[in-house]
Design a protein around this motif. Sequence first.
Motif, PDB file in Angstrom:
ATOM      1  N   ASN A 432       0.904  -1.214   0.043  1.00 32.14           N
ATOM      2  CA  ASN A 432       0.071  -0.094  -0.083  1.00 32.14           C
ATOM      3  C   ASN A 432       0.804   1.367   0.031  1.00 32.14           C
ATOM      4  N   HIS A 433       1.983   1.258   0.930  1.00 32.95           N
ATOM      5  CA  HIS A 433       2.664   2.706   0.818  1.00 32.95           C
ATOM      6  C   HIS A 433       3.467   2.837  -0.542  1.00 32.95           C
ATOM      7  N   ARG A 434       3.699   1.601  -1.085  1.00 31.61           N
ATOM      8  CA  ARG A 434       4.382   1.751  -2.312  1.00 31.61           C
ATOM      9  C   ARG A 434       3.575   2.171  -3.541  1.00 31.61           C
ATOM     10  N   VAL A 435       2.271   1.649  -3.424  1.00 29.13           N
ATOM     11  CA  VAL A 435       1.430   2.339  -4.428  1.00 29.13           C
ATOM     12  C   VAL A 435       1.156   3.819  -4.113  1.00 29.13           C
ATOM     13  N   GLU A 436       0.800   4.207  -2.845  1.00 26.68           N
ATOM     14  CA  GLU A 436       0.748   5.761  -2.462  1.00 26.68           C
ATOM     15  C   GLU A 436       1.907   6.203  -3.096  1.00 26.68           C
ATOM     16  N   GLU A 437       2.969   6.055  -2.853  1.00 27.11           N
ATOM     17  CA  GLU A 437       4.302   6.736  -3.370  1.00 27.11           C
ATOM     18  C   GLU A 437       4.205   6.792  -4.876  1.00 27.11           C
TER      19      GLU A 437
END
Length: 488
Positions: A432-437
Motif C-alpha cells: 500500500n505504501h509503495r502504491v501511494e508513493e
Amino acid sequence: MTNRKEIGWNFDNTYSRLPKFFYNSLSPNPVSSPKLAVLNEPLATTLGLNPEALKSEEAVAVLAGNQVPEGGSPLAQAYAGHQFGHFTMLGDGRAMLIGEQITPNHDRFDIQLKGSGRTPYSRGGDGRAALGPMLREYIISEAMHALGIQTTRSLAVVTTGETIIRETELPGAILTRVASSHLRVGTFEYTARWGELEELQLLADYAIERHYPEIEADENRYLSLLRNVIKRQAYLIAKWQLVGFIHGVMNTDNMTISGETIDYGPCAFMDTYDPATVFSSIDRQGRYAYGNQPYIGGWNLARFAESLLPLLHENQEKAVERAQDEVSKFGELYKMNWLKGMRAKLGIFDEEEQDETLIESLLSMMQKYKADYTNTFRALTYDKPEGSEMFNASEFKQWYDQWHARQGRQKESNEESHQLMRNNNPAVIPRNHRVEEALEAAVEQGDYSVMERLLNVLSKPFAHTPEQEEYCTLPIPSNIPYRTFCGT
C-alpha cells in the motif's frame, strides 16, 4: 471515425446486437485536452493493436472518448446489484463500452472507457474519474495479472486536462479497461427483476455462448451455467485469499460471470495478517473484510442463482431445490482450492488429513504475533525464519518441526518442495505504501518513473531477485489505519 487499419481495431460487437433493454447507445463526451499518461504496450500487442499508433493524437482521442473508432459501437450497459446487501438499479454511470476487440488469436475482449462521462445511468454523478484511482486500478490489475489471478486488465490511462470535484479538486483521467466481458451477477439481477423471461433466457444464452460454449448441448444448460460460474468464483476468491488481496467492495455488480476480478476501487493487499482487515473507507461494519470474502462470494452466488430460477425448472419448488443444491457446493469448492493453494505455499504436494490443522496453526500464530502475511511465507520459502517475534516463539519452533516432518513424508525432494513454494509465494505485492508513493509522484508531480519502476518489479512477482528486496520492506508503523476510497 478514426483509422482502424493503422491502429489495429478489429471490432465485432455482439453485445450491441442484443435488445436495447440491456444497454443505452452513447455519443462521445469530449474532454478538453487529452494526453496519454500510461500505455500497456505488451497488452496492446496481445490485443492486435499497434503500440506506436496508440500514442498518436488520433488514437488518444479514442482512448479519451472524444472520437469513436471505426467499427466501434459505444454503449453503457444496464445492470442492478446488491450494494452492501441492499438491492438497487445501477448501470454504467461513468463507463462506456466502445466495442469488442477480436485479437489475432481470435479471442474476444471488451474495450471499455472508465471515467468517460455521464450516461443515462449516472444517477446525478458527473461520470468522470480522478487520475489517482485510475492509476491505482492500472497498477493493481496488472499486478493481479502477473500473480496469475483472473482479472480485467488496463490498456491505458489518459489525462483529460479537466478538473473534477471530489473532496477537493482533482485532475481528471480515463482508464481503458480490457475484460473478457462486463457481464455481472448484477446484469442477471437487473434482467430477472425488470425483464421478461425471454430476455432472461437471451442473456443466459449469450453468457453461455461467450464464456461457456462447452455446455451449450447440456441437458439443462442454465443449471450448468450456474454450476460453472460457482466453480470459477470459488477458484478466484481462493486465489485472492492466498495472496492477501482484499477487494473492498464485493457488491453483486462487481462479480463477473467470466470469473475475472473487476472494479479496483477501494482494494488493497494485506500487510499484517488479520482476517478482520478492512481498508475501504465506506465498509464501516467490515462486511467485505478479508476473512469474510469467501462468505460474501457464496452470498453473491445465491443472488445469481435466484435470478436464474425461472430457467432452472418450470416448477418453482424444483428450481429452488436445484439452485440450493448448486450454491451449497460453493463452500466445499472454495475450501478445496484454498487448501490446495496453501499446501503449495508450504511446499506440500500430496494430501494428509492433518494438513488443515498445520495451516490453521500457522495462520493463528501469524495473527497472534501480528506477522506480515507475504513476508512470512517468503521467509519460509527461503527456509530462513528469522527477524520477527513469531519466529523466536517456542510454539513456532514446534510448528516448524512439524512442518518439516510433513514435507519429509512426501516423495518429492527438498529442492522440488522449495521450487513449489517459490512458484506460489510472491516475493513482492503492491504494498500500500509503495502504491501511494507511486500515485503521489504521478498525480502531484507528473513523475511516472516511480510507477514505472513499481510496475516493472510487480510484473515478475515470483522471480525472487535481489532487485525486489527494497519492495518487500514494510511501511513505517502508524497509529492511523490505512484507508482506501472508491473514487466516485
